[in-house]
Design an enzyme around this catalytic site. Structure first.
Site, PDB file in Angstrom:
ATOM      1  N   GLU A 255     -35.567 -88.045  46.344  1.00 19.12           N
ATOM      2  CA  GLU A 255     -35.876 -89.177  47.204  1.00 19.12           C
ATOM      3  C   GLU A 255     -35.952 -88.840  48.692  1.00 19.12           C
ATOM      4  O   GLU A 255     -36.700 -89.467  49.424  1.00 19.12           O
ATOM      5  CB  GLU A 255     -34.836 -90.279  46.986  1.00 19.12           C
ATOM      6  CG  GLU A 255     -34.872 -90.916  45.605  1.00 19.12           C
ATOM      7  CD  GLU A 255     -36.191 -91.625  45.324  1.00 19.12           C
ATOM      8  OE1 GLU A 255     -36.767 -92.201  46.263  1.00 19.12           O
ATOM      9  OE2 GLU A 255     -36.642 -91.585  44.162  1.00 19.12           O
TER      10      GLU A 255
ATOM     11  N   SER B 192      13.123-124.296  15.214  1.00 19.99           N
ATOM     12  CA  SER B 192      14.396-123.562  15.260  1.00 19.99           C
ATOM     13  C   SER B 192      14.440-122.463  16.299  1.00 19.99           C
ATOM     14  O   SER B 192      15.491-121.826  16.470  1.00 19.99           O
ATOM     15  CB  SER B 192      14.689-122.969  13.872  1.00 19.99           C
ATOM     16  OG  SER B 192      14.900-123.993  12.925  1.00 19.99           O
TER      17      SER B 192
END
Length: 799
Positions: free
Chosen positions: A220, A497
Site C-alpha cells: 500500500e 429447605s
C-alpha cells in the site's frame, strides 16, 4: 494583513497624484485667451503605471488567497486534532475471562486447559514455533502465548512450558527459565457494542505482527516512513508497476491519505475531496508521528461487511475472517487481509474465493520477492486454502446469561460514555466451567423429562469460586445461547429447605444453649396467626418421630423440628441470620419463613451460602475483577472486603452438618453418584414440588442449581431427584476437589446420649460422638447406662 493591504493601496494613490506639473507663465496666460489649436489628447495612463497597477492587484489577490488558505488550513487542523486527539471511535467493550495463573504444586487438568486454548484460537502443532501455537503430551504442555496486556503493560509473546505429574503442576518455565508461576492469556468472551452499533477491535501497534505491517506497507505505501503525507513519486511508481503487472498491484495514495479518506471524508470522487485529502494528510504528518498514524490506520481501514455492520480495522477483521486474534495469523491469512484493503466486496472470499485467492497469492509473491517469506514458507502459503470461517456470520451472545451480569455490574462502575472508549473488562469467567454447566443442563433436563414424564423443564446454575467469590459460570436456562429471560439472576422462587441452615446457624451460634445433640420435638403442631388462621406443617414423609437431635433434624431436613427450633429462637433472630448471610431485602417474619416461604433468585441463594461454606467469611459474589482503559490505565479494580460474619465455631459446625447431608441425609445419593468424594450440600423443595433446589460444594466451587417450570406448575421432582442430579453431573465434568475441613482449636469431639442430648461419660448406652464447642461442657449422668460386657463364659451359656 488587512492593514498592510490598505496601506499599500493608499501609497499607490499618493504616488499617482504627485505627478510633476510646470508653472504657468504670463505669456502663456495671454495665449490661453486665444483660440487653441486642435490637438490629439492621450487619456491612457503610461505603460509603467498600468504594469504597476497589475502587479499590485495581483499581489493583493495572492495575499487574499493565501489568507483564505491559511484560515481554511487552520479550520482543517482543528477538525483533525479534535477527531484524532479526542475519542476517535465509539469502541466496543471487550470482555475477557479469568486470567489464570499456573503455579508449581497446583492441580491442573491438561485436557481442560487444551479446550480453553482451542477456543481461544490457539493451534495444536507437533512443534511450537510461533505465537498462538501449543504442543501437548501426557505430562507436558508447551504454549507460545500471544502478546497481551494483562493490565500492567504489554507483555511480549513468550513460550511457556508446564510439566504435570499425576494431575499436579511439577515445574513451570517461561522462555526456558524456570519460574514459580506463569499467566495464561484469558479467553475472550464477547464485545459490548456502543450505541452506534459499530463493531471494532482496537489493536496497539506493538501487538500487530511485524510481518503483517511490513507486507501492508510493501503493497500500500512502501515509502510511508519517508514521505510527508503525499507522495508524487509513489503515484508514478504505482502507475508503472500496475502497467507492468497488467493489473492493479499497488495504490497511488499514501497510507496517510487513505487514513484521511476513511476517518474524515466521504468516498465521493471530486477535486474538492482530493484537495482536502492532501491538506489533511499534510496536517496529520506534521502533527503526529508515523507510528501513531500507522496504528490509527490499522484500526480504521475498512476490510469487509458483516450484514448491516462494517468491519473496520485488522483486529476485528482477523476474527471476522478467521476467528483468531491478529497475533495468531499465518502469512497466508495476513496476505488475504491485506488484499481486502483494495476492495472488500470485489475480493470477498465467501462470494468470490478464486478472486480472493489470486489477490492473496499475488501479495504472497511480493512478500517472497522482498524476502519476507522463505521459499518453503511461500510455497506452503500459496498451496494452502483460504482457511476462512465456514460462515460469515459472527456469532454473538455465546454466553448471554453471564454477559447480562457483566453489563449490570459495568453500569454501576462506568457511565455509558466511558464505556465507549475502548475499555477492556476482565472477569472471573471460566470457559471450562461454563461449557460443563451448559452441557449438564442440556443433557440432564432431557433425561429427567424422559424418566419423570415431564415437559418444558427449565434450569439455572451459578458456579462460584469459594475463596475469591468470583463467579465462574452462569446458566440462565436450557437454551444456553439464548439471550432471553435469565432465570439465574431474575427468577424469584420459593427456596424451601435451603433456608434451614440459617435457622440452625442461629441456634449453633448460641453454643451455651444449643449443640448438635440438643433434643427437638417432632410431634404434630398447629400454629394460629393473630387473624385466627391455622398453619399445620408436616414432614415430607408425613411421619412423626417424637423427638430428634438437632443435627439429625438438619441432615434429614425435617420440617417440624425446624419450626419448633425457629419459634423458640424467635422469628426475628432467624431473619437476622438470613440478613447476616447476605440477603438484603426485607423479610416478612411469619412462621412459614422457617420452611423457606421466601422468594430468592439462584444468584441470591448463591450469595446466601458463600459465608456458610467459606468459613464464616462474607464475600461479595461478582463477575468483574478489573477494567482497563485503552491506554492501559486501571479504571477499576474489585476490592474484596472479607468480613467475618460467623464465628469460627458456628461456621465449622454448619459445614460439618452440610457434609453429613451428602453422606447420610437427603443428598446421600451423592455417595454413589460421586463415589468416595468429600462434598457438602443442601437440598431444597418448595410446596407441591414446584421448585427443585440443590446447593453443593467442594473445596473449590460452590454450585447453586434450580429446576422447575416457568409457569410455576408442579413437577415430579424433589431437590434430591432433580437439581442434585444436575450438580452431580456437573461435578463429574468439572472434577471434585475433596473438602478438607479444619476444626478450630475450641472444637472437640464429645459423646452425647441420644435420648437425653446430654454430654456424658463413655459408659452410657446409645451414644453419638459429635463436634461441639468445648467451653462449659458439663458432663451429666446417663439416663441409660451401658450394659456390662458379658464374659465368654456368660456368652457361651446365655440364651
Amino acid at each position: 494583513m488587512w492593514k498592510f493591504l490598505i496601506q499599500l493601496d493608499t501609497n499607490y494613490k499618493v504616488m499617482v497624484s504627485k505627478t510633476p506639473t510646470k508653472k504657468t507663465s504670463s505669456s502663456a496666460k495671454k495665449s490661453a485667451a486665444k483660440p487653441a489649436k486642435k490637438t490629439t489628447v492621450n487619456n491612457n495612463p503610461p505603460s509603467n503605471s498600468k504594469l504597476r497597477w497589475c502587479v499590485v492587484t495581483a499581489f493583493k489577490l495572492a495575499l487574499v488567497m493565501l489568507l483564505a488558505i491559511v484560515i481554511y488550513v487552520i479550520y482543517l487542523d482543528g477538525k483533525v486534532r479534535n477527531t484524532f486527539e479526542g475519542q476517535r471511535w465509539q469502541i466496543p467493550v471487550q470482555v475477557f475471562g479469568q486470567i489464570e495463573t499456573i503455579t508449581s504444586g497446583m492441580p491442573l487438568n491438561l485436557q481442560h486447559l487444551r479446550k480453553s486454548l482451542d477456543y481461544a484460537g490457539y493451534r495444536k502443532v507437533a512443534q511450537v514455533k510461533r505465537a498462538g501455537e501449543y504442543a501437548l503430551s501426557n505430562q507436558r504442555i508447551i504454549i507460545y502465548r500471544n502478546s497481551f496486556d494483562f493490565g500492567y503493560g504489554m507483555e511480549p509473546a513468550v513460550e511457556l512450558t508446564i510439566n504435570v505429574n499425576s494431575g499436579v503442576v511439577e515445574r513451570v518455565f517461561q522462555a526456558q527459565f524456570e519460574v514459580e508461576s506463569v499467566q495464561l492469556e484469558p479467553v475472550f468472551i464477547d464485545r459490548i457494542l456502543p450505541e452506534s452499533k459499530e463493531d471494532r477491535v482496537l489493536v496497539a501497534l506493538e501487538t500487530v505482527p511485524e510481518q503483517l505491517i511490513d507486507s501492508l506497507l510493501l503493497v500500500e505505501d512502501r515509502d510511508f516512513y519517508f514521505h510527508h503525507g503525499v507522495s508524487p513519486l509513489g503515484i508514478i511508481r504505482a502507475l508503472i508497476t500496475n502497467i507492468s503487472a497488467g493489473r492493479t498491484v499497488q495504490g497511488g495514495s499514501t497510507l496517510t491519505q487513505q487514513l484521511v479518506k476513511n476517518m474524515f471524508l466521504t468516498r465521493e470522487k471530486t477535486l474538492t475531496r482530493k484537495i482536502n485529502e492532501a491538506f489533511m494528510a499534510l496536517i496529520l504528518e506534521y502533527r503526529y508521528s508515523k507510528d501513531q498514524l500507522l496504528e490509527a490506520y490499522l484500526n480504521e481501514v475498512y476490510l469487509g461487511q458483516h450484514y448491516a455492520n462494517g468491519i473496520y480495522g485488522f483486529g476485528l477483521a482477523a476474527q471476522f475472517y478467521f476467528g483468531q486474534p491478529i497475533q495468531s495469523l499465518t502469512p497466508a491469512q495476513m496476505a488475504l487481509l491485506i488484499g481486502q484493503v483494495k476492495g472488500p466486496s470485489y475480493y470477498d472470499p465467501w462470494r468470490f474465493p478464486e478472486r480472493a485467492k489470486k489477490r492473496r497469492d499475488l501479495i504472497l509473491r511480493l512478500m517472497f520477492e522482498q524476502n519476507y517469506l522463505t521459499k518453503n514458507a511461500f510455497v506452503d502459503a500459496v498451496e494452502s486454502d483460504l482457511s476462512i470461517r465456514h460462515s460469515r456470520r459472527l456469532v454473538k451472545q455465546k454466553y448471554p446469561a453471564y454477559m447480562q451480569k457483566v453489563k449490570s455490574e459495568l453500569a454501576q462502575i462506568l457511565d455509558p460514555q466511558s464505556q465507549q472508549t475502548g475499555i477492556r473488562v476482565f472477569t472471573g469467567f471460566s470457559l471450562f466451567s461454563q461449557l460443563s454447566a451448559e452441557q449438564t443442563v442440556r443433557e440432564q433436563l432431557a433425561a429427567l423429562e424422559k424418566s419423570h414424564q415431564e415437559n418444558n423443564l427449565q434450569a439455572a446454575m451459578v458456579i462460584t469460586d469459594i475463596e475469591t467469590a468470583e463467579v465462574r459460570a452462569i446458566v440462565g436456562g436450557r437454551e444456553s445461547g439464548y439471550a432471553g429471560f435469565n432465570r439465574a439472576l431474575h427468577a424469584q422462587r420459593p427456596i424451601g429447605s435451603l433456608i434451614k441452615p440459617a435457622v440452625f446457624l442461629a441456634a449453633l451460634e448460641r453454643y451455651e444453649q444449643y449443640n448438635f445433640a440438643t433434643i427437638l420435638k417432632d410431634e404434630k403442631i398447629v400454629l394460629t396467626s393473630d387473624s385466627g388462621k391455622e398453619w399445620q406443617p408436616k414432614n415430607y414423609d408425613g411421619k412423626y418421630r417424637g423427638q430428634v437431635n438437632l443435627i439429625d433434624a438438619l441432615v434429614q431436613s425435617l420440617n417440624i423440628p425446624t419450626v419448633n427450633l425457629g419459634m423458640s429462637l424467635g422469628l426475628e433472630s432467624v431473619a437476622n441470620a438470613v440478613h447476616l448471610l447476605g440477603y438484603q431485602q426485607d423479610i416478612v417474619t411469619r412462621p412459614s419463613l422457617l420452611l423457606g416461604a421466601i422468594n430468592m433468585s439462584p444468584w441470591q441463594v448463591n450469595q446466601l451460602y458463600l459465608p456458610l461454606v467459606g468459613q464464616g467469611q462474607y464475600l461479595q459474589a461478582h463477575v468483574i475483577n478489573q477494567v482497563i482503559s485503552a491506554k492501559g490505565e486501571t479504571l477499576y479494580a474489585f476490592e474484596q472486603i472479607k468480613e467475618q460474619r460467623l464465628s469460627d465455631n458456628g461456621a465449622f459446625l454448619i459445614d460439618h452438618a452440610l457434609q453429613q447431608v451428602t453422606k447420610t441425609g437427603t443428598a446421600r445419593s451423592l455417595t454413589w453418584r460421586l463415589k468416595d468424594k468429600q462434598l457438602g450440600g443442601k437440598t431444597g423443595t418448595s410446596n407441591e414440588q414446584r421448585d427443585s433446589w440443590f446447593v453443593g460444594y467442594d473445596q473449590q466451587h460452590l454450585v447453586t442449581t434450580w429446576l422447575g417450570h416457568d409457569d410455576n406448575q408442579t413437577t415430579a421432582l424433589t431437590g434430591s431427584s432433580g437439581a442434585l442430579v444436575l450438580f452431580a453431573n456437573f461435578m463429574k465434568k468439572q472434577g471434585v476437589v475433596d473438602l478438607v475441613p479444619t476444626a478450630p482449636s475450641s472444637i472437640v469431639w464429645q459423646k452425647f446420649e441420644k435420648i437425653s442430648g446430654h454430654a456424658v461419660e463413655e459408659n452410657c448406652q446409645d451414644t453419638i460422638e459429635l463436634p461441639t464447642v468445648n467451653w462449659n461442657i458439663k458432663l451429666q449422668p446417663c439416663q441409660q447406662k451401658a450394659e456390662e460386657p458379658k464374659s465368654w463364659f456368660e456368652k457361651l451359656f446365655s440364651d
